[in-house]
Design a protein around this motif. Structure first.
Motif, PDB file in Angstrom:
ATOM      1  N   HIS A 147       0.865  -1.186   0.000  1.00  0.00           N
ATOM      2  CA  HIS A 147       0.000   0.000   0.000  1.00  0.00           C
ATOM      3  C   HIS A 147       0.902   1.236   0.000  1.00  0.00           C
ATOM      4  N   VAL A 148       0.907   1.954  -1.114  1.00  0.00           N
ATOM      5  CA  VAL A 148       1.817   3.079  -1.295  1.00  0.00           C
ATOM      6  C   VAL A 148       1.035   4.382  -1.291  1.00  0.00           C
ATOM      7  N   THR A 149       1.504   5.353  -0.523  1.00  0.00           N
ATOM      8  CA  THR A 149       0.841   6.642  -0.459  1.00  0.00           C
ATOM      9  C   THR A 149       1.847   7.749  -0.780  1.00  0.00           C
ATOM     10  N   GLY A 150       1.353   8.990  -0.864  1.00  0.00           N
ATOM     11  CA  GLY A 150       2.226  10.117  -1.155  1.00  0.00           C
ATOM     12  C   GLY A 150       2.545  10.269  -2.631  1.00  0.00           C
ATOM     13  N   LEU A 151       1.633   9.803  -3.514  1.00  0.00           N
ATOM     14  CA  LEU A 151       1.895   9.834  -4.947  1.00  0.00           C
ATOM     15  C   LEU A 151       0.985  10.795  -5.704  1.00  0.00           C
ATOM     16  N   ARG A 152       0.186  11.599  -4.991  1.00  0.00           N
ATOM     17  CA  ARG A 152      -0.856  12.381  -5.661  1.00  0.00           C
ATOM     18  C   ARG A 152      -0.320  13.285  -6.761  1.00  0.00           C
ATOM     19  N   GLU A 153       0.807  13.921  -6.547  1.00  0.00           N
ATOM     20  CA  GLU A 153       1.337  14.849  -7.552  1.00  0.00           C
ATOM     21  C   GLU A 153       1.578  14.151  -8.886  1.00  0.00           C
ATOM     22  N   HIS A 154       1.963  12.884  -8.843  1.00  0.00           N
ATOM     23  CA  HIS A 154       2.255  12.150 -10.068  1.00  0.00           C
ATOM     24  C   HIS A 154       1.097  11.275 -10.520  1.00  0.00           C
ATOM     25  N   LEU A 155       0.460  10.601  -9.580  1.00  0.00           N
ATOM     26  CA  LEU A 155      -0.577   9.631  -9.891  1.00  0.00           C
ATOM     27  C   LEU A 155      -1.950  10.266 -10.039  1.00  0.00           C
ATOM     28  N   GLY A 156      -2.155  11.412  -9.371  1.00  0.00           N
ATOM     29  CA  GLY A 156      -3.474  12.022  -9.394  1.00  0.00           C
ATOM     30  C   GLY A 156      -4.447  11.307  -8.484  1.00  0.00           C
ATOM     31  N   ALA A 157      -3.930  10.523  -7.554  1.00  0.00           N
ATOM     32  CA  ALA A 157      -4.746   9.766  -6.612  1.00  0.00           C
ATOM     33  C   ALA A 157      -4.032   9.708  -5.279  1.00  0.00           C
ATOM     34  N   ASP A 158      -4.776   9.405  -4.218  1.00  0.00           N
ATOM     35  CA  ASP A 158      -4.203   9.414  -2.875  1.00  0.00           C
ATOM     36  C   ASP A 158      -3.244   8.269  -2.617  1.00  0.00           C
ATOM     37  N   ALA A 159      -3.545   7.097  -3.166  1.00  0.00           N
ATOM     38  CA  ALA A 159      -2.742   5.921  -2.841  1.00  0.00           C
ATOM     39  C   ALA A 159      -2.960   4.847  -3.889  1.00  0.00           C
ATOM     40  N   ALA A 160      -2.143   3.808  -3.810  1.00  0.00           N
ATOM     41  CA  ALA A 160      -2.291   2.652  -4.695  1.00  0.00           C
ATOM     42  C   ALA A 160      -1.913   1.393  -3.931  1.00  0.00           C
ATOM     43  N   TYR A 161      -2.613   0.313  -4.217  1.00  0.00           N
ATOM     44  CA  TYR A 161      -2.313  -0.993  -3.658  1.00  0.00           C
ATOM     45  C   TYR A 161      -1.829  -1.891  -4.794  1.00  0.00           C
TER      46      TYR A 161
END
Length: 297
Positions: free
Chosen positions: A133-147
């Motif tokens: 569970h990875v967080t801190g990616l909003r600037e690049h991913l456009g989302a809060d987190a990814a699993y």
């Protein structure tokens, strides 16, 4: 660190918020299907010899069967698409209950230097836990987190990496499942079903392939020997693929091997746990979760 989910002075997101949201979404699944985890545990323990050891529980044997049953308060009308990807991801996440957050500089580096070639099974065999569970990616991913977790597809006898992207500010309807086939000839073909899935939830993006390349680069790094995983409370501890679900919540800060972990990489107390209803409790939310119950939060 801030308590509102914003970036702290050291550049790290508020992992307390990320852990609490994961707890809430897991509780949403159990509210709709109170017996989900119990049923999936039984299948995993009885049939585990029928699929590769790098997969905790194939979706066809587990999550797909759970959501085939009506949700606890389903009234028979206006059924939304069942959240198979969410059930599979949160079942796996329970075996670690962690969140990974990378140094912003490292995220930038990985995203801009993302490999264009197709990811293979070998690159993800060493994921430190069943579900990352990875967080801190909003600037690049456009989302809060990814699993991310590995999947064995029974129908096609092929390996897959299953992603679940959390756009935040809502319930299970804000989660987008993405399948990455790990035996295709190109990333485009590996993501072939994305358009159909994404159009159903209104998140089609012309730059999706490039975005997924960046996300896969981050997940690949976490699985590589180049990653330094730091937990300030237990400096000698390492993530592991446990044999059963656990209760403690943990944060792993990801940096490059040989680097000195920042001061802010200390222990983060567990996020408040959201109690999930059991099979004897009256369902409190159920099917209406998918209609944006939490939008006003």
């Amino acid at each position: 660190m801030s308590s509102d989910g914003k970036i702290s002075a050291m550049g790290y997101p508020d992992t307390q918020t990320a852990l609490q949201r994961a707890d809430e979404l897991e509780a949403d699944v159990v509210s709709a299907w109170p017996r989900a985890w119990r049923d999936l545990d039984l299948v995993r323990l009885e049939d585990s010899g029928h699929w590769p050891k790098w997969c905790l529980l194939p979706i066809a044997r587990g999550a797909a069967r759970v959501v085939a049953q009506p949700a606890a308060d389903f009234d028979g009308r206006n059924a939304p698409p069942p959240p198979v990807g969410a059930v599979a991801a949160y079942y796996s996440w329970r075996f670690a209950r962690t969140v990974y957050t990378l140094e912003p500089r490292l995220v930038d580096q990985l995203w801009t230097s993302a490999r264009a070639d197709l990811p293979t099974l070998d690159r993800f065999m060493n994921l430190p836990e069943w579900c990352v569970h990875v967080t801190g990616l909003r600037e690049h991913l456009g989302a809060d987190a990814a699993y991310a977790h590995l999947e064995y597809n029974f129908r096609s006898d092929r390996p897959e990496l299953r992603l679940l992207i959390d756009f935040g500010q809502g319930g299970l309807e804000r989660l987008l499942p993405v399948t990455v086939r790990l035996d295709e000839v190109s990333l485009a073909s590996a993501l072939a079903d994305y358009g159909e899935v994404a159009s159903a939830v209104g998140t089609v993006s012309p730059s999706f392939e490039r975005t997924m390349s960046g996300l896969l680069s981050v997940i690949d790094f976490i699985a590589s020997p180049d990653a330094r995983l730091t937990n300030g409370d237990q400096s000698g501890r390492r993530p592991e693929r446990t044999g059963r679900p656990i209760r403690p919540r943990t944060t792993w800060y990801v940096s490059e091997a040989g680097s000195v972990p920042p001061v802010s990489a200390g222990y983060v107390p567990p996020a408040p746990s959201v109690s999930a209803p059991n099979s004897d409790a009256a369902p409190a939310a159920g099917w209406r979760l998918f209609r944006g119950r939490k939008q006003a939060r």
